[in-house]
Write a protein that holds these residues in place. Sequence first.
Motif, PDB file in Angstrom:
ATOM      1  N   ASN A  94      -3.887   8.232  18.312  1.00 35.18           N
ATOM      2  CA  ASN A  94      -4.126   7.588  17.016  1.00 35.18           C
ATOM      3  C   ASN A  94      -3.461   6.208  16.976  1.00 35.18           C
ATOM      4  N   PRO A  95      -4.252   5.129  17.024  1.00 35.08           N
ATOM      5  CA  PRO A  95      -3.674   3.788  17.155  1.00 35.08           C
ATOM      6  C   PRO A  95      -2.966   3.293  15.890  1.00 35.08           C
ATOM      7  N   ARG A 146       3.363  11.692  15.982  1.00 35.25           N
ATOM      8  CA  ARG A 146       1.956  11.260  15.890  1.00 35.25           C
ATOM      9  C   ARG A 146       1.263  11.420  17.236  1.00 35.25           C
ATOM     10  N   HIS A 159       0.785  -5.701  11.983  1.00 34.62           N
ATOM     11  CA  HIS A 159       0.947  -6.498  10.763  1.00 34.62           C
ATOM     12  C   HIS A 159       1.373  -7.916  11.127  1.00 34.62           C
ATOM     13  N   SER A 167      -9.853  -2.341  21.025  1.00 35.16           N
ATOM     14  CA  SER A 167      -9.807  -3.058  19.748  1.00 35.16           C
ATOM     15  C   SER A 167      -8.409  -2.927  19.145  1.00 35.16           C
ATOM     16  N   SER A 198      -4.363   1.062   3.231  1.00 38.90           N
ATOM     17  CA  SER A 198      -5.347  -0.029   3.214  1.00 38.90           C
ATOM     18  C   SER A 198      -6.749   0.447   3.605  1.00 38.90           C
ATOM     19  N   ARG A 208      -3.490  -6.412   9.963  1.00 39.70           N
ATOM     20  CA  ARG A 208      -3.347  -6.548   8.509  1.00 39.70           C
ATOM     21  C   ARG A 208      -2.260  -7.568   8.206  1.00 39.70           C
ATOM     22  N   LYS A 264     -14.138   6.302  17.657  1.00 41.80           N
ATOM     23  CA  LYS A 264     -14.128   5.011  16.978  1.00 41.80           C
ATOM     24  C   LYS A 264     -13.105   4.994  15.838  1.00 41.80           C
ATOM     25  N   PRO A 293       2.646   2.321  11.332  1.00 42.23           N
ATOM     26  CA  PRO A 293       1.832   3.308  10.620  1.00 42.23           C
ATOM     27  C   PRO A 293       2.533   3.613   9.288  1.00 42.23           C
ATOM     28  N   SER A 294       1.953   4.467   8.492  1.00 42.57           N
ATOM     29  CA  SER A 294       2.634   4.897   7.273  1.00 42.57           C
ATOM     30  C   SER A 294       3.904   5.671   7.659  1.00 42.57           C
ATOM     31  N   THR A 317       0.844  -1.204   0.000  1.00 42.74           N
ATOM     32  CA  THR A 317       0.000   0.000   0.000  1.00 42.74           C
ATOM     33  C   THR A 317       0.875   1.248   0.000  1.00 42.74           C
ATOM     34  N   ARG A 338     -12.050   3.473   7.003  1.00 43.53           N
ATOM     35  CA  ARG A 338     -11.241   4.220   6.030  1.00 43.53           C
ATOM     36  C   ARG A 338     -11.358   3.519   4.687  1.00 43.53           C
ATOM     37  N   GLY A 392      -8.009   7.996  13.800  1.00 44.43           N
ATOM     38  CA  GLY A 392      -7.015   8.526  12.865  1.00 44.43           C
ATOM     39  C   GLY A 392      -7.624   9.278  11.705  1.00 44.43           C
ATOM     40  N   ILE A 446      -1.580   0.059  13.241  1.00 41.80           N
ATOM     41  CA  ILE A 446      -1.966  -1.242  12.677  1.00 41.80           C
ATOM     42  C   ILE A 446      -0.907  -2.278  13.046  1.00 41.80           C
TER      43      ILE A 446
HETATM   44  O1  TXA Z   1      -1.865   0.501   4.251  1.00 40.05           O
HETATM   45  C1  TXA Z   1      -1.769   0.769   5.426  1.00 40.05           C
HETATM   46  O2  TXA Z   1      -2.705   0.607   6.220  1.00 40.05           O
HETATM   47  C2  TXA Z   1      -0.425   1.320   5.938  1.00 40.05           C
HETATM   48  C3  TXA Z   1       0.645   0.237   5.780  1.00 40.05           C
HETATM   49  C4  TXA Z   1       1.967   0.665   6.362  1.00 40.05           C
HETATM   50  O3  TXA Z   1       0.189  -0.962   6.342  1.00 40.05           O
HETATM   51  N1  TXA Z   1      -0.539   1.755   7.272  1.00 40.05           N
HETATM   52  C5  TXA Z   1      -1.238   2.864   7.610  1.00 40.05           C
HETATM   53  O4  TXA Z   1      -1.165   3.137   8.970  1.00 40.05           O
HETATM   54  O5  TXA Z   1      -1.843   3.559   6.831  1.00 40.05           O
HETATM   55  P1  TXA Z   1      -1.658   4.499   9.601  1.00 40.05           P
HETATM   56  O6  TXA Z   1      -1.232   4.426  11.030  1.00 40.05           O
HETATM   57  O7  TXA Z   1      -1.146   5.617   8.823  1.00 40.05           O
HETATM   58  O8  TXA Z   1      -3.216   4.392   9.550  1.00 40.05           O
HETATM   59  C6  TXA Z   1      -3.886   3.449  10.369  1.00 40.05           C
HETATM   60  C7  TXA Z   1      -5.342   3.773  10.462  1.00 40.05           C
HETATM   61  C8  TXA Z   1      -5.579   5.057  11.216  1.00 40.05           C
HETATM   62  O9  TXA Z   1      -6.654   5.747  10.593  1.00 40.05           O
HETATM   63  C9  TXA Z   1      -5.962   4.540  12.595  1.00 40.05           C
HETATM   64  O10 TXA Z   1      -6.749   5.429  13.325  1.00 40.05           O
HETATM   65  C10 TXA Z   1      -6.741   3.286  12.239  1.00 40.05           C
HETATM   66  O11 TXA Z   1      -5.997   2.717  11.186  1.00 40.05           O
HETATM   67  N2  TXA Z   1      -6.777   2.362  13.374  1.00 40.05           N
HETATM   68  C11 TXA Z   1      -5.751   1.680  13.932  1.00 40.05           C
HETATM   69  N3  TXA Z   1      -6.175   0.978  14.990  1.00 40.05           N
HETATM   70  C12 TXA Z   1      -7.507   1.172  15.096  1.00 40.05           C
HETATM   71  C13 TXA Z   1      -8.519   0.714  15.978  1.00 40.05           C
HETATM   72  N4  TXA Z   1      -8.239  -0.110  16.983  1.00 40.05           N
HETATM   73  N5  TXA Z   1      -9.787   1.142  15.778  1.00 40.05           N
HETATM   74  C14 TXA Z   1     -10.076   1.973  14.748  1.00 40.05           C
HETATM   75  N6  TXA Z   1      -9.166   2.455  13.882  1.00 40.05           N
HETATM   76  C15 TXA Z   1      -7.892   2.056  14.049  1.00 40.05           C
END
Ligand code: TXA
Length: 343
Positions: A64-65, A60, A69, A119, A183, A123, A233, A144-145, A37, A197, A236, A67
Amino acid sequence: MKTDVLPIDNPIRMHAAVQKAVALLDQGAVIALPTETVYGLAADAMNTDAVKSIYAIKGRPATNPLIVHVAGRSMLAGCVPSWPEVAERFLRAFWPGPLTLVLPKAAGISSQITAGLDSVALRWPLHPFMQRVIETLGRPVAAPSANLANQLSPTSAAQVLAQLKGRIPLIVDGGSASVGIESTVLDLCGEYPVVLRPGMIHLESLRAVDPNTMPRQATQGDGPGASAEAACKSPGLHQKHYAPSAPMRVIRWNASESLARFPARFHANAHKTCVLCHEHLPDPACFLRVSVIPSDPEAYARALYAELYACDRLQPELILVESVPDTHPWDGIRDRLYRASSA
Ligand code: TXA
Ligand code: MG
């Protein structure tokens, strides 16, 4: 700190980069790795200090939680207390791939990763390098990104280097990301699946797996009208995310004459305006840069961030983007264009 950039363009280099990346992750370092991604800023998900460093390096907000992997089913047991049938259906259809599933978390997942939520976002990435690193480490990787907070996600190692040089010890260069936007995030904690998202795995594809899948509610995120509960909820989904430095506007135009009128409307000079188009191509002589992006959604997503980076480097007064179709395959792209253009 010196930042090494390691290529993985042959099996020997790939092997060396896997060893180096895993050794650094094992020591608690934060490093940039390619995924299909966008590039990720990775740390050992089971090392709380390393996870904290991700937040510090990116700038950050702690709310903001991240992901988590995984590579393979065996890692899921440490992440979630149970694996529901609906998650299994999405796994079979789309993993490994650009889909993130949000589920109730297991006790072993730290609140640093989940920003205090109960939660966790999971991925299983498709990129073979990322898979090898996670398998060799033997533990999930939080990422994260790999951009500074509120900036564009990187789709190449050069874009990571421009933002994070000197802040991390390693960037692994896996070439241009094949998907190009982040993603799809799908919440499986409620009665039915909800897209938090949008991404390139879009609503129609998700509904083929579960017809009850709902789009993100208009009130979610923290745009105008967002409720506190919805913002919590999807923590991010701040409106001003994924943005280039220059002001950006998404507009519709037919002929180049009508486009030429727009820069002045936004108090910019046409010769200091960059244009991203996919259908109606203006005269390039009138503008600072004209990027023509293919008008199918997969190719468009792949090119979008690289073009925005290229525009930003020219320090334009304005970036004008031709609006994209209103259909589901374009949902993720429309979402990113909307965010990048909200001041
Ligand atoms: O494609 C992707 O998802 C990339 C690659 C590196 O895997 N990662 C990515 O991570 O875009 P980031 O941190 O930029 O975005 C993660 C999103 C954020 O909007 C965050 O709030 C949401 O996922 N998120 C993470 N944990 C969450 C949770 N427990 N509940 C709801 N949203 C969550
Ligand atoms: Mg991000």
